[in-house]
Enzyme design. Structure first.
Site, PDB file in Angstrom:
ATOM      1  N   ALA A  14     -33.208  43.899   3.679  1.00 19.35           N
ATOM      2  CA  ALA A  14     -33.680  42.571   4.104  1.00 19.35           C
ATOM      3  C   ALA A  14     -33.914  42.494   5.608  1.00 19.35           C
ATOM      4  O   ALA A  14     -34.116  41.410   6.153  1.00 19.35           O
ATOM      5  CB  ALA A  14     -32.689  41.496   3.660  1.00 19.35           C
ATOM      6  N   VAL A  61     -28.201  52.287   1.161  1.00 16.38           N
ATOM      7  CA  VAL A  61     -27.960  51.927  -0.238  1.00 16.38           C
ATOM      8  C   VAL A  61     -27.897  53.124  -1.186  1.00 16.38           C
ATOM      9  O   VAL A  61     -27.504  52.971  -2.345  1.00 16.38           O
ATOM     10  CB  VAL A  61     -29.012  50.918  -0.761  1.00 16.38           C
ATOM     11  CG1 VAL A  61     -28.829  49.573  -0.118  1.00 16.38           C
ATOM     12  CG2 VAL A  61     -30.430  51.467  -0.590  1.00 16.38           C
ATOM     13  N   SER A 139     -42.084  47.941  -9.012  1.00 19.94           N
ATOM     14  CA  SER A 139     -43.443  47.986  -8.455  1.00 19.94           C
ATOM     15  C   SER A 139     -44.444  48.038  -9.596  1.00 19.94           C
ATOM     16  O   SER A 139     -44.167  48.623 -10.655  1.00 19.94           O
ATOM     17  CB  SER A 139     -43.632  49.216  -7.574  1.00 19.94           C
ATOM     18  OG  SER A 139     -44.997  49.404  -7.273  1.00 19.94           O
ATOM     19  N   TYR A 152     -42.385  58.019  -6.482  1.00 26.05           N
ATOM     20  CA  TYR A 152     -42.180  56.574  -6.319  1.00 26.05           C
ATOM     21  C   TYR A 152     -42.322  55.863  -7.673  1.00 26.05           C
ATOM     22  O   TYR A 152     -41.468  55.043  -8.049  1.00 26.05           O
ATOM     23  CB  TYR A 152     -43.204  56.043  -5.314  1.00 26.05           C
ATOM     24  CG  TYR A 152     -43.123  54.563  -4.999  1.00 26.05           C
ATOM     25  CD1 TYR A 152     -42.301  54.098  -3.975  1.00 26.05           C
ATOM     26  CD2 TYR A 152     -43.870  53.642  -5.715  1.00 26.05           C
ATOM     27  CE1 TYR A 152     -42.238  52.748  -3.677  1.00 26.05           C
ATOM     28  CE2 TYR A 152     -43.814  52.286  -5.421  1.00 26.05           C
ATOM     29  CZ  TYR A 152     -43.000  51.844  -4.401  1.00 26.05           C
ATOM     30  OH  TYR A 152     -42.935  50.494  -4.108  1.00 26.05           O
ATOM     31  N   ALA A 153     -43.381  56.199  -8.403  1.00 26.56           N
ATOM     32  CA  ALA A 153     -43.607  55.554  -9.701  1.00 26.56           C
ATOM     33  C   ALA A 153     -42.487  55.884 -10.676  1.00 26.56           C
ATOM     34  O   ALA A 153     -42.048  55.025 -11.450  1.00 26.56           O
ATOM     35  CB  ALA A 153     -44.964  55.968 -10.265  1.00 26.56           C
ATOM     36  N   ALA A 154     -41.998  57.120 -10.630  1.00 29.41           N
ATOM     37  CA  ALA A 154     -40.902  57.510 -11.520  1.00 29.41           C
ATOM     38  C   ALA A 154     -39.632  56.739 -11.178  1.00 29.41           C
ATOM     39  O   ALA A 154     -38.923  56.251 -12.068  1.00 29.41           O
ATOM     40  CB  ALA A 154     -40.662  59.018 -11.408  1.00 29.41           C
ATOM     41  N   ALA A 155     -39.325  56.618  -9.894  1.00 30.48           N
ATOM     42  CA  ALA A 155     -38.134  55.861  -9.492  1.00 30.48           C
ATOM     43  C   ALA A 155     -38.269  54.394  -9.918  1.00 30.48           C
ATOM     44  O   ALA A 155     -37.317  53.805 -10.458  1.00 30.48           O
ATOM     45  CB  ALA A 155     -37.932  55.957  -7.977  1.00 30.48           C
ATOM     46  N   LYS A 156     -39.426  53.817  -9.681  1.00 29.06           N
ATOM     47  CA  LYS A 156     -39.615  52.393  -9.995  1.00 29.06           C
ATOM     48  C   LYS A 156     -39.671  52.142 -11.508  1.00 29.06           C
ATOM     49  O   LYS A 156     -39.237  51.088 -11.979  1.00 29.06           O
ATOM     50  CB  LYS A 156     -40.882  51.877  -9.309  1.00 29.06           C
ATOM     51  CG  LYS A 156     -40.790  51.836  -7.769  1.00 29.06           C
ATOM     52  CD  LYS A 156     -39.700  50.898  -7.288  1.00 29.06           C
ATOM     53  CE  LYS A 156     -39.758  50.645  -5.789  1.00 29.06           C
ATOM     54  NZ  LYS A 156     -38.689  49.737  -5.324  1.00 29.06           N
TER      55      LYS A 156
HETATM   56  P1  NAP Z   1     -40.396  47.703   4.243  1.00 26.19           P
HETATM   57  O1  NAP Z   1     -41.213  46.737   5.001  1.00 26.19           O
HETATM   58  O2  NAP Z   1     -40.446  49.149   4.590  1.00 26.19           O
HETATM   59  O3  NAP Z   1     -38.885  47.182   4.244  1.00 26.19           O
HETATM   60  C1  NAP Z   1     -37.899  47.928   3.566  1.00 26.19           C
HETATM   61  C2  NAP Z   1     -36.566  47.669   4.192  1.00 26.19           C
HETATM   62  O4  NAP Z   1     -35.583  48.448   3.469  1.00 26.19           O
HETATM   63  C3  NAP Z   1     -36.509  48.128   5.653  1.00 26.19           C
HETATM   64  O5  NAP Z   1     -35.836  47.162   6.420  1.00 26.19           O
HETATM   65  C4  NAP Z   1     -35.743  49.442   5.555  1.00 26.19           C
HETATM   66  O6  NAP Z   1     -34.992  49.749   6.723  1.00 26.19           O
HETATM   67  C5  NAP Z   1     -34.798  49.149   4.413  1.00 26.19           C
HETATM   68  N1  NAP Z   1     -34.299  50.396   3.861  1.00 26.19           N
HETATM   69  C6  NAP Z   1     -34.988  51.536   3.615  1.00 26.19           C
HETATM   70  N2  NAP Z   1     -34.172  52.482   3.144  1.00 26.19           N
HETATM   71  C7  NAP Z   1     -32.937  51.934   3.092  1.00 26.19           C
HETATM   72  C8  NAP Z   1     -31.680  52.430   2.724  1.00 26.19           C
HETATM   73  N3  NAP Z   1     -31.522  53.686   2.297  1.00 26.19           N
HETATM   74  N4  NAP Z   1     -30.615  51.609   2.792  1.00 26.19           N
HETATM   75  C9  NAP Z   1     -30.749  50.330   3.232  1.00 26.19           C
HETATM   76  N5  NAP Z   1     -31.927  49.798   3.593  1.00 26.19           N
HETATM   77  C10 NAP Z   1     -33.018  50.607   3.539  1.00 26.19           C
HETATM   78  O7  NAP Z   1     -40.798  47.658   2.678  1.00 26.19           O
HETATM   79  P2  NAP Z   1     -41.331  46.457   1.766  1.00 26.19           P
HETATM   80  O8  NAP Z   1     -42.790  46.646   1.587  1.00 26.19           O
HETATM   81  O9  NAP Z   1     -40.806  45.155   2.203  1.00 26.19           O
HETATM   82  O10 NAP Z   1     -40.668  46.891   0.368  1.00 26.19           O
HETATM   83  C11 NAP Z   1     -39.513  46.277  -0.149  1.00 26.19           C
HETATM   84  C12 NAP Z   1     -39.381  46.702  -1.603  1.00 26.19           C
HETATM   85  O11 NAP Z   1     -40.536  46.296  -2.324  1.00 26.19           O
HETATM   86  C13 NAP Z   1     -39.263  48.212  -1.788  1.00 26.19           C
HETATM   87  O12 NAP Z   1     -38.356  48.487  -2.842  1.00 26.19           O
HETATM   88  C14 NAP Z   1     -40.664  48.604  -2.190  1.00 26.19           C
HETATM   89  O13 NAP Z   1     -40.690  49.785  -2.925  1.00 26.19           O
HETATM   90  C15 NAP Z   1     -41.074  47.396  -3.002  1.00 26.19           C
HETATM   91  N6  NAP Z   1     -42.505  47.199  -3.140  1.00 26.19           N
HETATM   92  C16 NAP Z   1     -43.293  47.132  -2.044  1.00 26.19           C
HETATM   93  C17 NAP Z   1     -44.664  46.958  -2.216  1.00 26.19           C
HETATM   94  C18 NAP Z   1     -45.600  46.887  -1.040  1.00 26.19           C
HETATM   95  O14 NAP Z   1     -46.827  47.066  -1.234  1.00 26.19           O
HETATM   96  N7  NAP Z   1     -45.134  46.610   0.170  1.00 26.19           N
HETATM   97  C19 NAP Z   1     -45.206  46.850  -3.498  1.00 26.19           C
HETATM   98  C20 NAP Z   1     -44.348  46.923  -4.584  1.00 26.19           C
HETATM   99  C21 NAP Z   1     -42.998  47.092  -4.414  1.00 26.19           C
HETATM  100  P3  NAP Z   1     -35.656  50.710   7.826  1.00 26.19           P
HETATM  101  O15 NAP Z   1     -36.836  49.986   8.345  1.00 26.19           O
HETATM  102  O16 NAP Z   1     -34.566  50.877   8.828  1.00 26.19           O
HETATM  103  O17 NAP Z   1     -36.034  51.970   7.131  1.00 26.19           O
END
Ligand code: NAP
Length: 245
Positions: A14, A61, A139, A152-156
């Protein structure tokens, strides 16, 4: 009074992006929110902007000990966790032929093992109180697949399977478990994907653009609320029409 007044929520990842927006949306509905991120300073900075006594907490996490310590700290500060949003995630790009085992393993650890670890840690309290919400950010790529994103797709997709299976285990005990499958969302994660990949993806969307983070928030608020009680093992799809189910 917001629809989450008195609820205590933890949102992972967050510190920015979708997770930050969901944390703000939950707090705006009256929840007390714990902002979990890798970076304590960023988690604290986001928490400081939120109403309702939000706190920041740092953890990776994918690490069992860090997750256990962080969730214990939030439970001690709040007296319990009513809703968990498993949002933290990473994205990398490689064809399967070129993908290293390390890249694969890191993806599964951060985007899938984390969901197991965080859910397992909050469940005892939720089950004891007979009320809980677990919301997993999957996702649309879990449903559709995409080149250079097999890991990524496999994890999601694993997140969706986990969501449905856990939902069976706890639904009758007052805990709901659901997934959100966003389409492209304009965040740092999205902007780091190669431009050709992004242009192709947007061209597939009936809506013709990525989402703003705020467009994912109402789905999370619904699932966290009393009004979301009848969603069990569901995948809700704010995806711009990429997949119409
Ligand atoms: P983001 O802008 O990169 O934000 C992700 C946040 O998670 C960052 O603050 C990051 O910290 C933190 N993080 C990463 N690895 C971590 C870990 N091991 N432990 C704790 N925190 C961690 O990504 P977002 O686009 O908001 O994505 C959020 C979620 O939505 C993800 O699960 C992503 O797969 C999913 N999602 C995103 C999209 C898209 O198009 N954006 C679409 C579908 C699903 P750092 O910055 O320090 O790494």
């Amino acid at each position: 009074m917001g629809q989450l007044a008195g609820r205590r929520c933890l949102v992972t990842g967050a510190g920015r992006g979708i997770g930050e927006a969901i944390a703000a949306g939950l707090a705006a509905e009256g929840a007390r929110v714990a902002v979990l991120d890798l970076d304590q300073a960023r988690a604290d900075a986001v928490a400081a902007q939120l109403p309702g006594g939000a706190i920041g907490v740092a953890a990776d996490v994918s690490d069992p000990e860090q997750v256990a310590a962080a969730i214990s700290a939030v439970e001690a500060a709040f007296g319990g966790i009513d809703a968990l949003v498993n949002n933290a995630g990473i994205d990398t790009n490689a064809s399967v032929v070129d993908m290293s085992l390390d890249l694969w393993d890191r993806m599964i650890a951060v985007n899938l093992r984390s969901v197991f670890l965080c859910s397992k840690a909050v469940l005892p309290g939720m089950l004891e109180r007979g009320w809980g919400r677990i919301i997993n950010i999957s996702s649309q790529l879990a449903q559709k697949g995409a080149p250079d994103m097999a890991h990524y797709a496999a994890a999601k997709a694993g997140v969706i399977g986990f969501t449905r299976s856990l939902a069976y285990e706890v639904a009758a005990k007052g805990v709901t478990v659901n997934a959100i499958c966003p389409g492209p969302v304009d965040t740092a994660l999205w902007r780091a994907i190669p431009s050709g990949w992004r242009e192709r993806k947007v061209s597939e969307l009936p809506i013709g653009r990525p989402a703003r983070v705020e467009e994912i928030v109402p789905t999370a608020v619904l699932l966290a609320s009393d009004g979301g009680a009848y969603y069990i093992g569901a995948t809700l799809n704010p995806n711009g029409g990429d997949i119409m189910v």
